[in-house]
Design a protein around this motif. Structure first.
Motif, mmCIF file in Angstrom:
data_model
loop_
_atom_site.group_PDB
_atom_site.id
_atom_site.type_symbol
_atom_site.label_atom_id
_atom_site.label_comp_id
_atom_site.label_asym_id
_atom_site.label_seq_id
_atom_site.Cartn_x
_atom_site.Cartn_y
_atom_site.Cartn_z
ATOM 1 N N GLY A 132 0.829 -1.205 0.000
ATOM 2 C CA GLY A 132 0.000 0.000 0.000
ATOM 3 C C GLY A 132 0.858 1.247 0.000
ATOM 4 O O GLY A 132 0.667 2.173 0.790
ATOM 5 N N THR A 133 1.782 1.311 -0.931
ATOM 6 C CA THR A 133 2.802 2.367 -0.952
ATOM 7 C C THR A 133 2.273 3.754 -1.338
ATOM 8 O O THR A 133 2.900 4.761 -1.030
ATOM 9 C CB THR A 133 3.945 1.956 -1.910
ATOM 10 N N LEU A 162 5.565 5.727 -0.097
ATOM 11 C CA LEU A 162 5.932 5.861 1.318
ATOM 12 C C LEU A 162 5.597 4.606 2.113
ATOM 13 O O LEU A 162 4.449 4.148 2.038
ATOM 14 C CB LEU A 162 5.182 7.061 1.922
ATOM 15 N N ASP A 222 0.580 -1.225 -4.857
ATOM 16 C CA ASP A 222 -0.631 -0.501 -4.460
ATOM 17 C C ASP A 222 -1.783 -0.937 -5.372
ATOM 18 O O ASP A 222 -1.581 -1.241 -6.551
ATOM 19 C CB ASP A 222 -0.437 1.021 -4.539
ATOM 20 N N ALA A 223 -2.982 -0.939 -4.786
ATOM 21 C CA ALA A 223 -4.175 -1.372 -5.512
ATOM 22 C C ALA A 223 -4.702 -0.287 -6.446
ATOM 23 O O ALA A 223 -5.541 -0.569 -7.308
ATOM 24 C CB ALA A 223 -5.255 -1.750 -4.501
ATOM 25 N N THR A 224 -4.237 0.945 -6.283
ATOM 26 C CA THR A 224 -4.777 2.057 -7.089
ATOM 27 C C THR A 224 -3.822 2.369 -8.238
ATOM 28 O O THR A 224 -2.681 2.806 -8.017
ATOM 29 C CB THR A 224 -4.971 3.313 -6.190
ATOM 30 N N LYS A 246 -2.063 5.832 -8.638
ATOM 31 C CA LYS A 246 -1.033 6.115 -7.629
ATOM 32 C C LYS A 246 0.255 5.373 -7.984
ATOM 33 O O LYS A 246 1.347 5.916 -7.890
ATOM 34 C CB LYS A 246 -1.509 5.655 -6.239
ATOM 35 N N ARG A 303 -3.331 -5.708 -5.930
ATOM 36 C CA ARG A 303 -3.738 -5.854 -4.532
ATOM 37 C C ARG A 303 -2.739 -6.827 -3.901
ATOM 38 O O ARG A 303 -2.335 -7.794 -4.551
ATOM 39 C CB ARG A 303 -5.161 -6.433 -4.415
ATOM 40 N N VAL A 304 -2.365 -6.600 -2.665
ATOM 41 C CA VAL A 304 -1.339 -7.442 -2.050
ATOM 42 C C VAL A 304 -1.804 -8.900 -1.946
ATOM 43 O O VAL A 304 -0.995 -9.827 -2.051
ATOM 44 C CB VAL A 304 -0.914 -6.855 -0.680
ATOM 45 N N GLU A 305 -3.105 -9.105 -1.799
ATOM 46 C CA GLU A 305 -3.643 -10.468 -1.681
ATOM 47 C C GLU A 305 -3.383 -11.262 -2.956
ATOM 48 O O GLU A 305 -3.454 -12.489 -2.957
ATOM 49 C CB GLU A 305 -5.165 -10.458 -1.445
ATOM 50 N N ARG A 355 2.637 1.750 5.729
ATOM 51 C CA ARG A 355 2.394 3.043 6.400
ATOM 52 C C ARG A 355 0.950 3.468 6.133
ATOM 53 O O ARG A 355 0.574 3.676 4.978
ATOM 54 C CB ARG A 355 3.379 4.092 5.859
ATOM 55 N N GLN A 356 0.183 3.520 7.199
ATOM 56 C CA GLN A 356 -1.193 4.045 7.140
ATOM 57 C C GLN A 356 -2.052 3.320 6.100
ATOM 58 O O GLN A 356 -2.642 3.960 5.231
ATOM 59 C CB GLN A 356 -1.155 5.553 6.849
ATOM 60 N N TYR A 371 -2.333 -10.340 5.507
ATOM 61 C CA TYR A 371 -1.714 -10.129 4.182
ATOM 62 C C TYR A 371 -0.249 -10.584 4.201
ATOM 63 O O TYR A 371 0.235 -11.178 3.239
ATOM 64 C CB TYR A 371 -1.697 -8.643 3.810
HETATM 65 C C1 LIG Z 1 -3.764 5.990 3.142
HETATM 66 S S1 LIG Z 1 -2.911 5.373 1.751
HETATM 67 C C2 LIG Z 1 -1.248 5.349 2.356
HETATM 68 C C3 LIG Z 1 -0.252 5.367 1.232
HETATM 69 C C4 LIG Z 1 1.217 5.423 1.684
HETATM 70 N N1 LIG Z 1 1.616 4.223 2.372
HETATM 71 C C5 LIG Z 1 1.497 6.633 2.535
HETATM 72 O O1 LIG Z 1 1.923 6.504 3.671
HETATM 73 O O2 LIG Z 1 1.298 7.757 2.036
HETATM 74 C C6 LIG Z 1 -3.316 3.638 1.733
HETATM 75 C C7 LIG Z 1 -2.945 2.963 0.432
HETATM 76 O O3 LIG Z 1 -3.070 1.556 0.586
HETATM 77 C C8 LIG Z 1 -3.543 1.021 -0.627
HETATM 78 N N2 LIG Z 1 -4.142 -0.291 -0.312
HETATM 79 C C9 LIG Z 1 -5.143 -0.544 0.568
HETATM 80 N N3 LIG Z 1 -5.415 -1.872 0.605
HETATM 81 C C10 LIG Z 1 -4.548 -2.463 -0.272
HETATM 82 C C11 LIG Z 1 -4.336 -3.814 -0.694
HETATM 83 N N4 LIG Z 1 -5.063 -4.799 -0.206
HETATM 84 N N5 LIG Z 1 -3.368 -4.074 -1.613
HETATM 85 C C12 LIG Z 1 -2.616 -3.045 -2.119
HETATM 86 N N6 LIG Z 1 -2.790 -1.754 -1.759
HETATM 87 C C13 LIG Z 1 -3.738 -1.456 -0.850
HETATM 88 C C14 LIG Z 1 -4.535 2.065 -1.133
HETATM 89 O O4 LIG Z 1 -4.749 1.981 -2.526
HETATM 90 C C15 LIG Z 1 -3.844 3.358 -0.727
HETATM 91 O O5 LIG Z 1 -3.034 3.873 -1.764
#
Ligand SMILES: C[S@@+](CC[C@H](N)C(=O)[O-])C[C@H]1O[C@@H](n2cnc3c(N)ncnc32)[C@H](O)[C@@H]1O
Length: 228
Positions: free
Chosen positions: A82-83, A87, A105-107, A110, A132-134, A147-148, A158
């Motif tokens: 979820g970078t 980050l 990252d899933a998006t 981004k 998606r990490v899964e 992070r977050q 995961y």
């Molecule tokens: C709040 S953002 C934080 C991004 C970054 N880590 C930061 O600190 O700025 C959470 C991120 O996690 C990604 N995310 C959430 N669940 C995920 C998953 N199962 N697999 C991959 N990415 C995921 C979202 O797409 C989102 O970009």
């Protein structure tokens, strides 16, 4: 240019206070990443747009604090789950050029921005992948970073199948984590003992911008941390 130099000096001072000596070219690269991140953040939402703290402190220095509790080895495989805009993976890949980082990252938009920044900064030990990490299969890591992103029980489920024996999950999180830790310990009991030990390191004393922030280190049953 002046702001870039100010950011270099700010980061150098904050890192030195924590005993982290970083050479000037690396500090300059970290400041360049800060600029890239702010530029991309005008186009897509990568980090908060509230101007409550400088990006170089709130996001980049914050990411580097992981190194107070984990030294990244040459050849270590690291996943940043979820970078978002990179980050904590991009700052750490700049600090540890001999460690391999996979940033997922899933998006899609981004991760496209993240890869564009990796390319612009000339980083060759990090790759951004849209998934998606899964859905990651057939790869394992020494360390998973996050992070977050999600509650701890989710992050543990995961990470468990993606970690090598003795590997650790390291999260940057905020707020009261008591309930999250209890839920993680309870719901992951069946997953080969992951987690078996959770360490908490509060970092609020390091900067006023980190109130309620903690570094959370999660070990599995094969970790040497269990022998303490
Ligand atoms: C709040 S953002 C934080 C991004 C970054 N880590 C930061 O600190 O700025 C959470 C991120 O996690 C990604 N995310 C959430 N669940 C995920 C998953 N199962 N697999 C991959 N990415 C995921 C979202 O797409 C989102 O970009």
């Amino acid at each position: 240019m002046e702001r870039m130099n100010d950011n270099v000096l700010t980061l150098q001072m904050l890192c030195a206070e924590q005993g982290m000596e970083i050479d000037l070219p690396t500090l300059q690269q970290l400041a360049r990443y800060g600029d890239c991140l702010e530029r991309w953040n005008h186009k897509i939402n990568l980090i908060s747009r509230k101007e409550d703290a400088p990006v170089i402190i709130k996001h980049i220095f914050h990411s580097l604090l992981i190194t107070l509790y984990h030294s990244f080895r040459e050849g270590e495989d690291v996943l940043d789950l979820g970078t978002g805009g990179g980050l904590p993976g991009i700052p750490l890949s700049l600090l540890f050029p001999r460690t391999r980082f996979l940033l997922v990252d899933a998006t899609g938009k981004k991760i496209a921005a993240c890869q564009a920044m990796i390319t612009e900064l000339g980083i060759n030990n990090a790759i951004a992948l849209h998934t998606r990490v899964e859905e990651l299969k057939g790869v394992v890591f020494d360390t998973v970073l996050s992070r977050q992103v999600a509650p701890l029980d989710k992050l543990c489920s995961y990470s468990a199948p993606l970690l090598k024996a003795g590997g650790t999950l390291i999260c940057l999180k905020g707020g009261n984590l008591e309930n999250e830790i209890a839920a993680a310990m309870k719901s992951n009991k069946g997953q080969e003992g992951f987690p078996s030990k959770v360490e908490l390191h509060p970092i609020h004393g390091i900067s006023p911008f980190f109130s309620e922030k903690q570094i959370v280190i999660v070990h599995g049953k094969n970790s040497s941390a269990n022998n303490d």
